[in-house]
Design a protein around this motif. Structure first.
Motif, PDB file in Angstrom:
ATOM      1  N   THR A   1       0.854  -1.172   0.000  1.00  0.00           N
ATOM      2  CA  THR A   1       0.000   0.000   0.000  1.00  0.00           C
ATOM      3  C   THR A   1       0.896   1.229   0.000  1.00  0.00           C
ATOM      4  O   THR A   1       1.786   1.361   0.823  1.00  0.00           O
ATOM      5  CB  THR A   1      -0.901   0.023   1.248  1.00  0.00           C
ATOM      6  OG1 THR A   1      -1.659  -1.183   1.276  1.00  0.00           O
ATOM      7  CG2 THR A   1      -1.833   1.212   1.233  1.00  0.00           C
ATOM      8  N   VAL A   2       0.639   2.099  -0.946  1.00  0.00           N
ATOM      9  CA  VAL A   2       1.391   3.337  -1.033  1.00  0.00           C
ATOM     10  C   VAL A   2       0.629   4.407  -0.256  1.00  0.00           C
ATOM     11  O   VAL A   2      -0.569   4.589  -0.459  1.00  0.00           O
ATOM     12  CB  VAL A   2       1.565   3.773  -2.507  1.00  0.00           C
ATOM     13  CG1 VAL A   2       2.288   5.104  -2.596  1.00  0.00           C
ATOM     14  CG2 VAL A   2       2.282   2.701  -3.298  1.00  0.00           C
ATOM     15  N   ALA A   3       1.349   5.082   0.632  1.00  0.00           N
ATOM     16  CA  ALA A   3       0.712   6.143   1.415  1.00  0.00           C
ATOM     17  C   ALA A   3       0.371   7.316   0.508  1.00  0.00           C
ATOM     18  O   ALA A   3       1.202   7.797  -0.244  1.00  0.00           O
ATOM     19  CB  ALA A   3       1.629   6.594   2.534  1.00  0.00           C
ATOM     20  N   VAL A   4      -0.873   7.721   0.562  1.00  0.00           N
ATOM     21  CA  VAL A   4      -1.345   8.842  -0.237  1.00  0.00           C
ATOM     22  C   VAL A   4      -1.797   9.928   0.727  1.00  0.00           C
ATOM     23  O   VAL A   4      -2.547   9.659   1.662  1.00  0.00           O
ATOM     24  CB  VAL A   4      -2.532   8.423  -1.142  1.00  0.00           C
ATOM     25  CG1 VAL A   4      -3.097   9.616  -1.878  1.00  0.00           C
ATOM     26  CG2 VAL A   4      -2.113   7.334  -2.097  1.00  0.00           C
ATOM     27  N   LYS A   5      -1.338  11.149   0.475  1.00  0.00           N
ATOM     28  CA  LYS A   5      -1.779  12.247   1.311  1.00  0.00           C
ATOM     29  C   LYS A   5      -3.213  12.582   0.938  1.00  0.00           C
ATOM     30  O   LYS A   5      -3.494  12.949  -0.193  1.00  0.00           O
ATOM     31  CB  LYS A   5      -0.891  13.470   1.119  1.00  0.00           C
ATOM     32  CG  LYS A   5      -1.267  14.597   2.041  1.00  0.00           C
ATOM     33  CD  LYS A   5      -0.367  15.792   1.888  1.00  0.00           C
ATOM     34  CE  LYS A   5      -0.822  16.846   2.866  1.00  0.00           C
ATOM     35  NZ  LYS A   5      -0.857  18.157   2.300  1.00  0.00           N
ATOM     36  N   ARG A   6      -4.092  12.423   1.874  1.00  0.00           N
ATOM     37  CA  ARG A   6      -5.512  12.691   1.618  1.00  0.00           C
ATOM     38  C   ARG A   6      -5.798  14.168   1.817  1.00  0.00           C
ATOM     39  O   ARG A   6      -5.278  14.799   2.724  1.00  0.00           O
ATOM     40  CB  ARG A   6      -6.376  11.850   2.536  1.00  0.00           C
ATOM     41  CG  ARG A   6      -6.190  10.398   2.203  1.00  0.00           C
ATOM     42  CD  ARG A   6      -7.110   9.524   2.927  1.00  0.00           C
ATOM     43  NE  ARG A   6      -6.762   8.161   2.536  1.00  0.00           N
ATOM     44  CZ  ARG A   6      -7.487   7.137   2.789  1.00  0.00           C
ATOM     45  NH1 ARG A   6      -8.606   7.266   3.435  1.00  0.00           N
ATOM     46  NH2 ARG A   6      -7.105   5.948   2.401  1.00  0.00           N
ATOM     47  N   ARG A   7      -6.639  14.669   0.945  1.00  0.00           N
ATOM     48  CA  ARG A   7      -7.023  16.075   0.999  1.00  0.00           C
ATOM     49  C   ARG A   7      -8.530  16.173   1.118  1.00  0.00           C
ATOM     50  O   ARG A   7      -9.257  15.264   0.755  1.00  0.00           O
ATOM     51  CB  ARG A   7      -6.542  16.780  -0.269  1.00  0.00           C
ATOM     52  CG  ARG A   7      -5.041  16.764  -0.397  1.00  0.00           C
ATOM     53  CD  ARG A   7      -4.498  17.283  -1.716  1.00  0.00           C
ATOM     54  NE  ARG A   7      -5.370  18.144  -2.466  1.00  0.00           N
ATOM     55  CZ  ARG A   7      -5.448  18.136  -3.799  1.00  0.00           C
ATOM     56  NH1 ARG A   7      -4.716  17.324  -4.517  1.00  0.00           N
ATOM     57  NH2 ARG A   7      -6.249  18.946  -4.425  1.00  0.00           N
TER      58      ARG A   7
ATOM     59  N   THR B   1      -9.978  18.457  -3.682  1.00  0.00           N
ATOM     60  CA  THR B   1      -9.793  17.454  -4.725  1.00  0.00           C
ATOM     61  C   THR B   1     -10.824  17.577  -5.836  1.00  0.00           C
ATOM     62  O   THR B   1     -10.522  17.290  -6.997  1.00  0.00           O
ATOM     63  CB  THR B   1      -9.827  16.023  -4.148  1.00  0.00           C
ATOM     64  OG1 THR B   1     -11.079  15.817  -3.483  1.00  0.00           O
ATOM     65  CG2 THR B   1      -8.692  15.803  -3.176  1.00  0.00           C
TER      66      THR B   1
END
Length: 97
Positions: free
Chosen positions: A6-12, A17
């Motif tokens: 799992t690649v960490a994605v910065k959530r906005r 978005t």
């Protein structure tokens, strides 16, 4: 055996978005975003969404006022502002100690 990482994605926040999505969408996605925006409670970022929406709507040659999206966003903006005023009025005023 294949493993996935799992690649960490910065959530906005949605209101950030969705502006990016509007600016990059094709006609089919624009239609989907229309419905998504109309059914989503959006607490802030209304002006940015409206600006992106109107720009993309014109580029894709949809009629002015298409599906009432801008009217819905303006209504939500007013509701959010009223809620903020009520919240501030409800906060007790601190007296100096």
């Amino acid at each position: 055996m294949e493993t996935s990482k799992t690649v960490a994605v910065k959530r906005r926040p949605f209101h950030e978005t969705v502006v990016d999505a509007i600016n990059a969408c094709d006609v089919e996605t624009f239609l989907c975003l229309t419905e998504l925006i109309k059914i989503t409670k959006i607490p802030k970022g209304h002006d940015e969404i409206i600006s992106a929406w109107e720009g993309r709507r014109e580029q894709l040659v949809f009629p002015d006022g298409y599906r009432g999206v801008v009217a819905d966003l303006l209504e939500q903006k007013e509701e959010a502002a009223a809620k903020e005023v009520a919240k501030q009025e409800a906060e007790p005023i601190s007296s100096p100690s």
